[in-house]
Design an enzyme around this catalytic site. Structure first.
Site, PDB file in Angstrom:
ATOM      1  N   GLU A 256      48.503  35.308  41.246  1.00 16.04           N
ATOM      2  CA  GLU A 256      49.734  36.041  40.899  1.00 16.04           C
ATOM      3  C   GLU A 256      49.651  37.347  41.653  1.00 16.04           C
ATOM      4  OE1 GLU A 256      52.060  34.911  38.977  1.00 16.04           O
ATOM      5  OE2 GLU A 256      51.036  33.198  38.104  1.00 16.04           O
ATOM      6  N   CYS A 295      54.618  43.860  37.537  1.00 15.58           N
ATOM      7  CA  CYS A 295      54.781  42.917  38.648  1.00 15.58           C
ATOM      8  C   CYS A 295      56.197  42.354  38.707  1.00 15.58           C
ATOM      9  CB  CYS A 295      53.768  41.791  38.501  1.00 15.58           C
ATOM     10  SG  CYS A 295      53.834  41.020  36.888  1.00 15.58           S
TER      11      CYS A 295
HETATM   12  P1  NAP Z   1      43.726  44.630  43.071  1.00 14.01           P
HETATM   13  O1  NAP Z   1      43.187  45.863  43.677  1.00 14.01           O
HETATM   14  O2  NAP Z   1      43.890  43.446  43.933  1.00 14.01           O
HETATM   15  O3  NAP Z   1      42.767  44.322  41.864  1.00 14.01           O
HETATM   16  C1  NAP Z   1      43.021  43.264  40.978  1.00 14.01           C
HETATM   17  C2  NAP Z   1      41.734  42.785  40.349  1.00 14.01           C
HETATM   18  O4  NAP Z   1      40.912  42.211  41.360  1.00 14.01           O
HETATM   19  C3  NAP Z   1      40.892  43.887  39.707  1.00 14.01           C
HETATM   20  O5  NAP Z   1      40.291  43.353  38.551  1.00 14.01           O
HETATM   21  C4  NAP Z   1      39.851  44.188  40.776  1.00 14.01           C
HETATM   22  O6  NAP Z   1      38.659  44.714  40.245  1.00 14.01           O
HETATM   23  C5  NAP Z   1      39.614  42.788  41.318  1.00 14.01           C
HETATM   24  N1  NAP Z   1      39.074  42.742  42.665  1.00 14.01           N
HETATM   25  C6  NAP Z   1      39.274  43.600  43.685  1.00 14.01           C
HETATM   26  N2  NAP Z   1      38.619  43.159  44.785  1.00 14.01           N
HETATM   27  C7  NAP Z   1      38.000  42.001  44.440  1.00 14.01           C
HETATM   28  C8  NAP Z   1      37.174  41.065  45.127  1.00 14.01           C
HETATM   29  N3  NAP Z   1      36.866  41.237  46.405  1.00 14.01           N
HETATM   30  N4  NAP Z   1      36.706  39.991  44.451  1.00 14.01           N
HETATM   31  C9  NAP Z   1      37.029  39.781  43.169  1.00 14.01           C
HETATM   32  N5  NAP Z   1      37.801  40.640  42.462  1.00 14.01           N
HETATM   33  C10 NAP Z   1      38.296  41.726  43.089  1.00 14.01           C
HETATM   34  O7  NAP Z   1      45.128  44.872  42.393  1.00 14.01           O
HETATM   35  P2  NAP Z   1      45.542  46.029  41.373  1.00 14.01           P
HETATM   36  O8  NAP Z   1      45.675  47.279  42.147  1.00 14.01           O
HETATM   37  O9  NAP Z   1      44.698  46.023  40.141  1.00 14.01           O
HETATM   38  O10 NAP Z   1      46.966  45.506  40.878  1.00 14.01           O
HETATM   39  C11 NAP Z   1      48.141  45.847  41.527  1.00 14.01           C
HETATM   40  C12 NAP Z   1      48.746  44.638  42.162  1.00 14.01           C
HETATM   41  O11 NAP Z   1      48.778  43.560  41.260  1.00 14.01           O
HETATM   42  C13 NAP Z   1      50.163  44.860  42.575  1.00 14.01           C
HETATM   43  O12 NAP Z   1      50.273  44.535  43.933  1.00 14.01           O
HETATM   44  C14 NAP Z   1      50.971  43.904  41.722  1.00 14.01           C
HETATM   45  O13 NAP Z   1      52.042  43.306  42.367  1.00 14.01           O
HETATM   46  C15 NAP Z   1      50.002  42.868  41.355  1.00 14.01           C
HETATM   47  N6  NAP Z   1      50.329  42.300  40.063  1.00 14.01           N
HETATM   48  C16 NAP Z   1      50.818  41.043  40.014  1.00 14.01           C
HETATM   49  C17 NAP Z   1      51.121  40.466  38.799  1.00 14.01           C
HETATM   50  C18 NAP Z   1      51.641  39.069  38.710  1.00 14.01           C
HETATM   51  O14 NAP Z   1      51.657  38.532  37.623  1.00 14.01           O
HETATM   52  N7  NAP Z   1      52.059  38.458  39.776  1.00 14.01           N
HETATM   53  C19 NAP Z   1      50.906  41.175  37.629  1.00 14.01           C
HETATM   54  C20 NAP Z   1      50.408  42.456  37.709  1.00 14.01           C
HETATM   55  C21 NAP Z   1      50.106  43.001  38.946  1.00 14.01           C
HETATM   56  P3  NAP Z   1      38.350  46.293  40.248  1.00 14.01           P
HETATM   57  O15 NAP Z   1      39.389  46.933  39.407  1.00 14.01           O
HETATM   58  O16 NAP Z   1      36.992  46.360  39.660  1.00 14.01           O
HETATM   59  O17 NAP Z   1      38.423  46.722  41.679  1.00 14.01           O
END
Ligand code: NAP
Length: 502
Positions: A256, A295
């Site tokens: 997602e 999102c």
């Molecule tokens: P993110 O930086 O991609 O992080 C998301 C999750 O992934 C966090 O738990 C992060 O952990 C973890 N993570 C980061 N790098 C990783 C890796 N290499 N391997 C495994 N896990 C890893 O995203 P975010 O900034 O939290 O969220 C914002 C984004 O989420 C926005 O772009 C939004 O569109 C999207 N979003 C989508 C939905 C949906 O349902 N489609 C819902 C909400 C948000 P850490 O925090 O420990 O770095």
């Protein structure tokens, strides 16, 4: 300073090494530390597979549903404390915090109700039986059984309660143990929920684990019976999709990711009509609820050429009435962004949209905290169809002929909304938009208490094609399929019917 611990192997374990500090985004005051260094991730997964999996599979759907209800009840009794944590660690107003926490409780309850319709069985019967040959004895039947691995859930920062619950409810009901990893910056709420579950022994040992801090090499330990459900940025999603476990071992993955959700005002909708007012209300709610860090929030506002200036003036007036500030104050409608990184990301993103700022500016507000005003951009660059600005930012676009074609430039989204009373226009929009979305919201002022397009309901699927990650979650019983293996049984009809308890 509070040290957040992971719950793995049925024990609370603190990480070693340099921890990450979790802040209050309103005051920048440090609230907690978290680290996953030194935690044996392989052993954590093995414990979940060896203990949680068999225990859940020995339970019927009805028993698993009762456990979900117990989790919802425990959250309900701790609701005030969870809301306070959400305000402190997430920068949420009380209303934003309720959206997350109450949404989590409602989703757990919805899946516990689905469980009651599935009864005492331990697997799902998928569709009707089929006669396969000339003889009625040669029979086929699809069933779905829980996978024997772990459901690893990696969540985004914006919904620490709902993000945990919307994934965990479905996996646990399907019969898979869960290892949940909240985003580190806002992990306090998810930690407290797992404390409630573990402390109250609401699930069998090994059925729920929690990893706080970096995921480190977690994904490399996944095997062919495991599943990985990720919510977050498209960039991280792409990295996970390219991981060796996913490519070589067919670890099932659901992503997602980003979404450039649109709201389309129909040409039939006159300014000041009820439909028009609903449209404005939904746009302003989505721009400012959770400071736009949703999102499903409307990012592109498409209006017919003739109503463009009317919509702009009305949105500017409504946004001017939004008070931004300390989310603990009752009259504040929008709190800060969740982190400094998020603030910088939003400021950069607004720069990429170019266009004219008809409301707000990307300058940070105030001396402390990660505050920014809502920003409405008019006539943006083409980046508006390529780059999601994850904050209180939307772009106003005018259309002449086919708004669906403009929306489709976003290359796949979670939800878009249409506001019109003209059936021919609605038909055209549904046909044009449906292939590019997981959900379409057809706004109508006669729907009482409609939550708008930004609310994800457990009964309907959540996800979307293309840029949105190509995933699908929830959708009532549909969501269970991700955590189960569908298998075709082929054999003698009486034998198969006995297996099904007929
Ligand atoms: P993110 O930086 O991609 O992080 C998301 C999750 O992934 C966090 O738990 C992060 O952990 C973890 N993570 C980061 N790098 C990783 C890796 N290499 N391997 C495994 N896990 C890893 O995203 P975010 O900034 O939290 O969220 C914002 C984004 O989420 C926005 O772009 C939004 O569109 C999207 N979003 C989508 C939905 C949906 O349902 N489609 C819902 C909400 C948000 P850490 O925090 O420990 O770095």
């Amino acid at each position: 300073m509070l040290e957040l611990r992971s719950y793995v192997g049925a024990r609370w374990v603190a990480g070693t090494g340099a921890p990450q500090t979790l802040l209050n985004p309103t005051t920048e005051e440090p609230l907690a530390h978290a680290s996953s260094e030194g935690i044996d991730l392989k052993a954590a997964l093995e414990h979940a597979r060896a203990t949680g999996g068999p225990a859940l599979r020995a339970m019927s759907f009805a028993e698993r549903g009762a456990a979900l209800k117990a989790i919802a009840d425990a959250m309900q009794s701790e609701r005030e404390a969870l809301l306070e944590l959400s305000i402190a660690n997430g920068g949420n107003t009380r209303s934003d915090a309720k959206f997350d926490v109450d949404g989590a409780i409602a989703t757990l309850l919805a899946y516990s109700e689905i469980a009651s319709t599935l009864g005492n069985s331990r697997f799902l019967v998928d569709g009707e039986g089929i006669q396969l040959g000339r003889s009625a004895r040669f029979h086929g039947q699809h069933i779905a059984v829980p996978r024997h691995g772990v459901a690893v859930h990696i969540n985004a920062f914006n919904f620490p309660a709902w993000g945990f619950a919307e994934k965990a409810a479905v996996a646990l009901l399907a019969g898979m143990p869960v290892l949940s990893k909240p985003a580190t910056s806002s992990a306090m709420v998810a930690c407290r929920i797992v404390e409630l579950v573990a402390g109250g022994k609401l699930l069998p040992e090994g059925a729920l684990s929690l990893l706080v801090g970096s995921a480190r090499e977690l994904v490399s330990h996944l095997g062919p019976q495991d599943v990985l459900a990720f919510t977050g940025s498209g960039e991280t999603g792409a990295q996970l999709r390219a991981s060796a476990a996913v490519i070589n071992l067919s670890v099932r993955i659901n992503i997602e990711a980003d979404s450039l959700n649109a709201a389309v005002l129909g040409p039939d909708v006159e300014p000041r009509s009820d439909m028009y007012e609903l449209f404005l209300k939904d746009v302003v709610r989505d721009m400012t609820q959770k400071a736009g860090q949703k999102c499903t929030a409307i990012r592109r506002v498409l209006v017919p050429q003739q109503y463009h200036s009317s919509v702009r003036e009305d949105l500017v007036e409504l946004l001017g009435a939004i008070r931004v500030g300390d989310p603990k104050n009752e009259d504040v409608r929008m709190g800060p962004l969740a982190s400094r990184a998020q603030l910088e990301d939003v400021r950069r993103g607004v720069g990429r949209l170019e266009g004219k700022h008809v409301f707000g500016s990307p300058a940070p507000l105030g001396a402390k905290g990660f505050f920014i005003s809502p920003i409405l951009v008019e006539d943006p660059a083409s980046a508006v169809h390529e780059h999601e600005v994850f904050g209180p930012v939307a772009a106003l676009l005018r259309y002449k002929d086919d708004p669906a074609e403009i929306v489709a430039r976003g290359a796949g989204g979670l939800v878009s909304s249409v506001y019109s009373d003209d059936q021919e226009f609605i038909d055209r929009m549904v046909t044009g938009l449906a292939p590019f979305h997981g959900r379409l919201y057809l706004g109508h002022p006669k729907i009482e208490l409609s939550p708008g397009p930004g609310t994800v309901l457990p009964q309907l699927v959540h996800g979307g094609p293309g840029r949105a990650g190509g995933g699908e979650e929830l959708g009532g019983p549909r969501g269970l399929a991700f955590y189960m293996q569908r298998v075709a049984l082929e054999g003698s009809r009486p034998v198969i019917q006995k297996l099904l308890g007929k």
